[in-house]
Design a protein around this motif. Structure first.
Motif, PDB file in Angstrom:
ATOM      1  N   VAL A   1     -10.005   1.209  15.355  1.00  0.00           N
ATOM      2  CA  VAL A   1     -10.731   1.998  16.492  1.00  0.00           C
ATOM      3  C   VAL A   1     -12.027   1.317  16.823  1.00  0.00           C
ATOM      4  N   THR A   2     -12.895   1.132  15.870  1.00  0.00           N
ATOM      5  CA  THR A   2     -14.249   0.591  16.154  1.00  0.00           C
ATOM      6  C   THR A   2     -13.986  -0.577  16.794  1.00  0.00           C
ATOM      7  N   MET A   3     -13.151  -1.572  16.430  1.00  0.00           N
ATOM      8  CA  MET A   3     -12.966  -2.750  17.116  1.00  0.00           C
ATOM      9  C   MET A   3     -12.412  -2.586  18.467  1.00  0.00           C
ATOM     10  N   SER A   4     -11.705  -1.556  18.717  1.00  0.00           N
ATOM     11  CA  SER A   4     -11.204  -1.370  20.051  1.00  0.00           C
ATOM     12  C   SER A   4     -12.391  -0.939  20.930  1.00  0.00           C
ATOM     13  N   ILE A   5     -13.232   0.042  20.331  1.00  0.00           N
ATOM     14  CA  ILE A   5     -14.301   0.327  21.347  1.00  0.00           C
ATOM     15  C   ILE A   5     -15.155  -1.060  21.426  1.00  0.00           C
ATOM     16  N   ALA A   6     -15.406  -1.872  20.556  1.00  0.00           N
ATOM     17  CA  ALA A   6     -16.340  -3.169  20.828  1.00  0.00           C
ATOM     18  C   ALA A   6     -15.766  -3.606  21.742  1.00  0.00           C
ATOM     19  N   VAL A   7     -14.205  -3.826  21.871  1.00  0.00           N
ATOM     20  CA  VAL A   7     -13.883  -4.733  22.908  1.00  0.00           C
ATOM     21  C   VAL A   7     -13.976  -4.053  24.058  1.00  0.00           C
TER      22      VAL A   7
END
Length: 302
Positions: free
Chosen positions: A223-229
């Motif tokens: 989830v956090t990676m998705s937000i960063a992207v």
């Protein structure tokens, strides 16, 4: 010395940005009246950037309805929102990029971040270009929502659909194991989502970051990676959209940008800490409710 500069490139850029803002502010005539009339927009910038960079959604979900309420023209709503987001999303993107480099570059759950950006950034910029410079885009907008003057209807409809997608993705955030690699269908769908999202973003100043973040979460990525992207993608997208509004539409309300943009830089920097300090599910639930309320109240049914 060189290695030290590399480690602190993001912070150095933000300091230079702050100094440039101070110089521009001090160069303004009637500074006291300017602060009195537009100073409170700094708070709006902070709030919008925190939402944008903590959830992966563009700051337009905050700026667009507010500027509509102030009776800005449809062009000025979108143009001013883009200019503010160039400040906030850039600060957020630099913060997330530095966080990835320092803590997750070797993390398998963040392995897809560079590839996702390579697939979505160029296609999103192409979508922006199509929407802003193609006559077919204007015909498509008129066919779907009756033209740019119905921005509030388009924004309301998109916001409701986005809120539903956010609510649908919340149960998926309880996962403890995530996908690490993009599959063949991701290689096809991410550029498509980037292009369509770029078109929607050009019309509404929101779209591509939200769509990509929700897609990655539903697909099972961190989830956090998705937000960063989504944040980094949005930063590239809004910068590609701004020249049109500076040189062609000339619709940016720069007095608002001067203060809201400064607030957006602050919000963009601290948003990462908001994500890491609070439950992602609660952030998404709150944000989904906010977007749903904004969407419903933007429609002419109320």
């Amino acid at each position: 010395m060189i290695s030290l500069l590399k480690r602190h490139t993001g912070k150095l850029f933000l300091v230079l940005l702050l100094l440039a803002w101070c110089a521009i502010l001090l160069a303004q005539p009637a500074l006291g009246n300017l602060i009195k009339e537009f100073g409170l927009f700094s708070g709006l910038g902070i709030i919008g950037a925190i939402f944008a960079n903590a959830t992966g959604a563009g700051g337009g979900v905050v700026f667009v309805p507010f500027f509509n309420y102030l009776s800005f023209s449809a062009q000025s709503v979108v143009a001013t929102s883009f200019a503010i987001q160039c400040c906030g999303m850039t600060a957020g993107a630099l913060t997330w990029a530095a966080y990835y480099q320092r803590q997750h570059k070797q993390d398998g759950y963040w392995k897809a971040l560079p590839s996702a950006l390579l697939l979505t950034v160029p296609s999103s910029i192409c979508g922006i270009g199509f929407a802003q410079y193609s006559s077919q885009s204007k015909l498509l907008l008129a066919h779907l929502w009756g033209g740019a003057h119905n921005l509030h209807i388009a924004f309301g409809s998109f916001s409701i659909l986005l809120a539903i997608a956010i609510f649908a993705s919340i149960p998926l955030m309880k996962r403890t194991h995530f996908k690490k690699d993009l599959h063949t269908k991701d290689l096809l769908l991410l550029p498509f989502i980037g292009f369509v999202g770029g078109i929607i973003t050009a019309w509404l100043s929101v779209g591509v970051g939200e769509l990509v973040a929700v897609y990655l979460i539903i697909r099972g990525f961190n989830v956090t990676m998705s937000i960063a992207v989504a944040v980094i993608l949005s930063a590239f997208t809004v910068w590609s959209a701004l020249p049109y509004h500076i040189f062609v539409s000339e619709s940016v309300v720069w007095q608002v940008v001067l203060f809201a943009g400064a607030g957006a830089i602050i919000g963009g920097v601290i948003a990462k800490y908001v994500v890491l300090a609070f439950s992602v599910q609660r952030l998404k639930l709150f944000f989904g409710l906010w977007v749903l309320i904004l969407g419903v109240t933007s429609l002419p049914i109320l």
